[in-house]
Design an enzyme around this catalytic site. Sequence first.
Site, PDB file in Angstrom:
ATOM      1  N   GLY A 140      -9.483 -47.389 -59.692  1.00 29.15           N
ATOM      2  CA  GLY A 140      -8.443 -47.914 -58.820  1.00 29.15           C
ATOM      3  C   GLY A 140      -7.484 -46.898 -58.246  1.00 29.15           C
ATOM      4  O   GLY A 140      -6.409 -47.256 -57.763  1.00 29.15           O
ATOM      5  N   HIS A 154     -21.770 -41.070 -66.860  1.00 21.05           N
ATOM      6  CA  HIS A 154     -20.810 -40.036 -66.474  1.00 21.05           C
ATOM      7  C   HIS A 154     -19.958 -39.717 -67.696  1.00 21.05           C
ATOM      8  O   HIS A 154     -19.080 -40.499 -68.068  1.00 21.05           O
ATOM      9  CB  HIS A 154     -19.969 -40.578 -65.307  1.00 21.05           C
ATOM     10  CG  HIS A 154     -18.896 -39.659 -64.838  1.00 21.05           C
ATOM     11  ND1 HIS A 154     -17.876 -40.076 -63.992  1.00 21.05           N
ATOM     12  CD2 HIS A 154     -18.665 -38.346 -65.069  1.00 21.05           C
ATOM     13  CE1 HIS A 154     -17.074 -39.060 -63.748  1.00 21.05           C
ATOM     14  NE2 HIS A 154     -17.520 -38.003 -64.387  1.00 21.05           N
ATOM     15  N   HIS A 188     -23.220 -47.248 -62.776  1.00 20.05           N
ATOM     16  CA  HIS A 188     -22.439 -46.082 -63.210  1.00 20.05           C
ATOM     17  C   HIS A 188     -21.642 -46.448 -64.464  1.00 20.05           C
ATOM     18  O   HIS A 188     -20.906 -47.436 -64.477  1.00 20.05           O
ATOM     19  CB  HIS A 188     -21.509 -45.667 -62.067  1.00 20.05           C
ATOM     20  CG  HIS A 188     -20.758 -44.405 -62.296  1.00 20.05           C
ATOM     21  ND1 HIS A 188     -21.304 -43.158 -62.066  1.00 20.05           N
ATOM     22  CD2 HIS A 188     -19.497 -44.184 -62.730  1.00 20.05           C
ATOM     23  CE1 HIS A 188     -20.404 -42.224 -62.336  1.00 20.05           C
ATOM     24  NE2 HIS A 188     -19.295 -42.823 -62.749  1.00 20.05           N
ATOM     25  N   MET A 226     -15.514 -42.097 -71.694  1.00 23.56           N
ATOM     26  CA  MET A 226     -14.283 -41.294 -71.818  1.00 23.56           C
ATOM     27  C   MET A 226     -13.885 -41.191 -73.287  1.00 23.56           C
ATOM     28  O   MET A 226     -13.990 -42.162 -74.030  1.00 23.56           O
ATOM     29  CB  MET A 226     -13.143 -41.946 -71.039  1.00 23.56           C
ATOM     30  CG  MET A 226     -13.452 -42.182 -69.571  1.00 23.56           C
ATOM     31  SD  MET A 226     -11.992 -42.787 -68.696  1.00 23.56           S
ATOM     32  CE  MET A 226     -12.721 -43.285 -67.134  1.00 23.56           C
ATOM     33  N   ASP A 285     -18.984 -45.074 -67.219  1.00 17.20           N
ATOM     34  CA  ASP A 285     -17.967 -44.047 -67.467  1.00 17.20           C
ATOM     35  C   ASP A 285     -17.659 -43.942 -68.950  1.00 17.20           C
ATOM     36  O   ASP A 285     -17.056 -44.845 -69.539  1.00 17.20           O
ATOM     37  CB  ASP A 285     -16.686 -44.396 -66.696  1.00 17.20           C
ATOM     38  CG  ASP A 285     -16.839 -44.158 -65.207  1.00 17.20           C
ATOM     39  OD1 ASP A 285     -17.276 -43.060 -64.825  1.00 17.20           O
ATOM     40  OD2 ASP A 285     -16.515 -45.081 -64.429  1.00 17.20           O
ATOM     41  N   ASP A 292     -17.424 -39.948 -56.515  1.00 18.70           N
ATOM     42  CA  ASP A 292     -16.900 -40.901 -57.483  1.00 18.70           C
ATOM     43  C   ASP A 292     -15.375 -40.921 -57.435  1.00 18.70           C
ATOM     44  O   ASP A 292     -14.734 -39.915 -57.716  1.00 18.70           O
ATOM     45  CB  ASP A 292     -17.390 -40.488 -58.882  1.00 18.70           C
ATOM     46  CG  ASP A 292     -16.962 -41.460 -59.966  1.00 18.70           C
ATOM     47  OD1 ASP A 292     -16.456 -42.548 -59.650  1.00 18.70           O
ATOM     48  OD2 ASP A 292     -17.161 -41.114 -61.148  1.00 18.70           O
ATOM     49  N   SER A 323     -19.532 -49.047 -60.569  1.00 22.71           N
ATOM     50  CA  SER A 323     -19.015 -48.536 -61.839  1.00 22.71           C
ATOM     51  C   SER A 323     -18.524 -49.700 -62.691  1.00 22.71           C
ATOM     52  O   SER A 323     -17.616 -50.430 -62.295  1.00 22.71           O
ATOM     53  CB  SER A 323     -17.864 -47.562 -61.598  1.00 22.71           C
ATOM     54  OG  SER A 323     -17.223 -47.291 -62.827  1.00 22.71           O
ATOM     55  N   GLY A 344     -16.164 -48.668 -58.114  1.00 27.47           N
ATOM     56  CA  GLY A 344     -15.757 -49.540 -59.202  1.00 27.47           C
ATOM     57  C   GLY A 344     -14.992 -50.742 -58.702  1.00 27.47           C
ATOM     58  O   GLY A 344     -15.546 -51.842 -58.546  1.00 27.47           O
ATOM     59  N   MET A 349     -15.975 -35.435 -57.925  1.00 28.91           N
ATOM     60  CA  MET A 349     -14.900 -36.395 -58.209  1.00 28.91           C
ATOM     61  C   MET A 349     -13.919 -36.416 -57.052  1.00 28.91           C
ATOM     62  O   MET A 349     -13.413 -35.372 -56.636  1.00 28.91           O
ATOM     63  CB  MET A 349     -14.145 -36.010 -59.488  1.00 28.91           C
ATOM     64  CG  MET A 349     -14.903 -36.191 -60.789  1.00 28.91           C
ATOM     65  SD  MET A 349     -15.466 -37.869 -61.113  1.00 28.91           S
ATOM     66  CE  MET A 349     -13.933 -38.795 -61.060  1.00 28.91           C
ATOM     67  N   MET A 358     -17.170 -38.111 -69.402  1.00 19.64           N
ATOM     68  CA  MET A 358     -15.873 -37.434 -69.286  1.00 19.64           C
ATOM     69  C   MET A 358     -15.394 -37.150 -70.693  1.00 19.64           C
ATOM     70  O   MET A 358     -14.476 -37.783 -71.221  1.00 19.64           O
ATOM     71  CB  MET A 358     -14.891 -38.320 -68.510  1.00 19.64           C
ATOM     72  CG  MET A 358     -15.194 -38.344 -67.017  1.00 19.64           C
ATOM     73  SD  MET A 358     -14.455 -39.768 -66.187  1.00 19.64           S
ATOM     74  CE  MET A 358     -15.727 -40.974 -66.528  1.00 19.64           C
TER      75      MET A 358
HETATM   76  C1  DX5 Z   1     -12.894 -42.417 -62.826  1.00 18.89           C
HETATM   77  C2  DX5 Z   1     -14.324 -42.865 -62.965  1.00 18.89           C
HETATM   78  C3  DX5 Z   1     -14.848 -43.641 -61.837  1.00 18.89           C
HETATM   79  C4  DX5 Z   1     -14.165 -44.979 -61.619  1.00 18.89           C
HETATM   80  C5  DX5 Z   1     -14.131 -45.220 -60.149  1.00 18.89           C
HETATM   81  O1  DX5 Z   1     -12.604 -41.483 -63.790  1.00 18.89           O
HETATM   82  O2  DX5 Z   1     -15.174 -41.732 -63.114  1.00 18.89           O
HETATM   83  O3  DX5 Z   1     -16.258 -43.846 -61.960  1.00 18.89           O
HETATM   84  O4  DX5 Z   1     -14.828 -46.044 -62.220  1.00 18.89           O
HETATM   85  O5  DX5 Z   1     -13.386 -46.375 -59.920  1.00 18.89           O
HETATM   86  P1  DX5 Z   1     -12.874 -46.741 -58.437  1.00 18.89           P
HETATM   87  O6  DX5 Z   1     -14.093 -46.930 -57.603  1.00 18.89           O
HETATM   88  O7  DX5 Z   1     -12.089 -47.968 -58.661  1.00 18.89           O
HETATM   89  O8  DX5 Z   1     -12.060 -45.567 -57.969  1.00 18.89           O
HETATM   90 ZN    ZN Z   2     -17.375 -42.058 -63.014  1.00 16.99          ZN
END
Ligand code: DX5
Ligand code: ZN
Length: 227
Positions: free
Chosen positions: A145, A66, A33, A37, A35, A175, A5, A197, A137, A68
Site C-alpha cells: 500500500g 520474495h 507473489h 519478511m 512476501d 514490486d 501479492s 498487492g 523494488m 525479505m
Molecule cells: C513490499 C512487498 C510487496 C507488496 C506490494 O515490501 O514486497 O510485494 O506486497 O504491495 P502493493 O502492491 O500494495 O504496493
Molecule cells: Zn514483494
Amino acid sequence: MIAPSILAADFARLADEAAAVAGTAGRGADWLHVDVMDNHFVPNLTLGLPVVQALRKATDVPLDCHLMIEDPERWALGYAEAGAHNVTVHVEASRDPVALAKDLRAAGVRAGLSIKPGTPLEPHLDTLRHYDTLLVMSVEPGFGGQEFIPEVLDKVRTARRLVDTGHLTLLVEIDGGINTDTIEAAAEAGVDCFVAGSAVYGADDPARAVEALREQVRHASAHRGWA
Ligand code: DX5
Ligand code: ZN
C-alpha cells in the site's frame, strides 16, 4: 505477466484468496507473489516456510517467493524444496549471491535477485548473469500500500536494454505501488512481470483487477513497440 501479492490478501483464507486470482484457460494470475519478511531485513514479520508449503498444496499458480530476510543463504533452498517456482533474495542481504543463484538453479527453481529503491544496478550486473529474474523494488520493502517511486524506472530501462541486446537473460519484475495509475509507465520502461498487492486484493473482484491491469500493460507495450 501479473503476479498478485498475497500480502494484501486475507491471511486467514489464503487458499480462497489464491483461487480468487487463479482464473481459467490462460487468464488469471501468472504467478502468486509471496512476501516473506523476518522483522530483521525489514521492520515487519509475515510468513515463512510452513505457509508456503501449505499454499503449494492449495493452488496450481506458480509461487513467486520474495525473501525479505537476512541470511538468505540459510533459508532460500528451503523455499525451493517447498515447491516455489521462483525464489528471490535481496542483493543487500546475500553474502554470495552468485553461489546462491547456482544453488537455487541446481535445486530446480528460477533464481531471482531483488534490489531496493536506493540500490544501484551497475555494481551487480555480473551477478545478474546468474539470475533468471531481476526484482526491482519500487517502494521500500516491508509494507504493502505504499506509493510508487518512479525514479526506479531508470533501472528498469537499463535492465531492459541489457536483456534486449543479449547481455542479460532474465525477466524484469517490479514490486510496489503498482496500480492502474502506475502500471503503464512501468510497462513502457520495459517491465515483464508486475507485482500488485493492494490493487488486486483491494478490488471488489480480484480476478477482474488482474485482467484490467493486463489490458493496460498490453496497451502500453504496443505503444512502446515491444512484447
Ligand atoms: C513490499 C512487498 C510487496 C507488496 C506490494 O515490501 O514486497 O510485494 O506486497 O504491495 P502493493 O502492491 O500494495 O504496493
Ligand atoms: Zn514483494
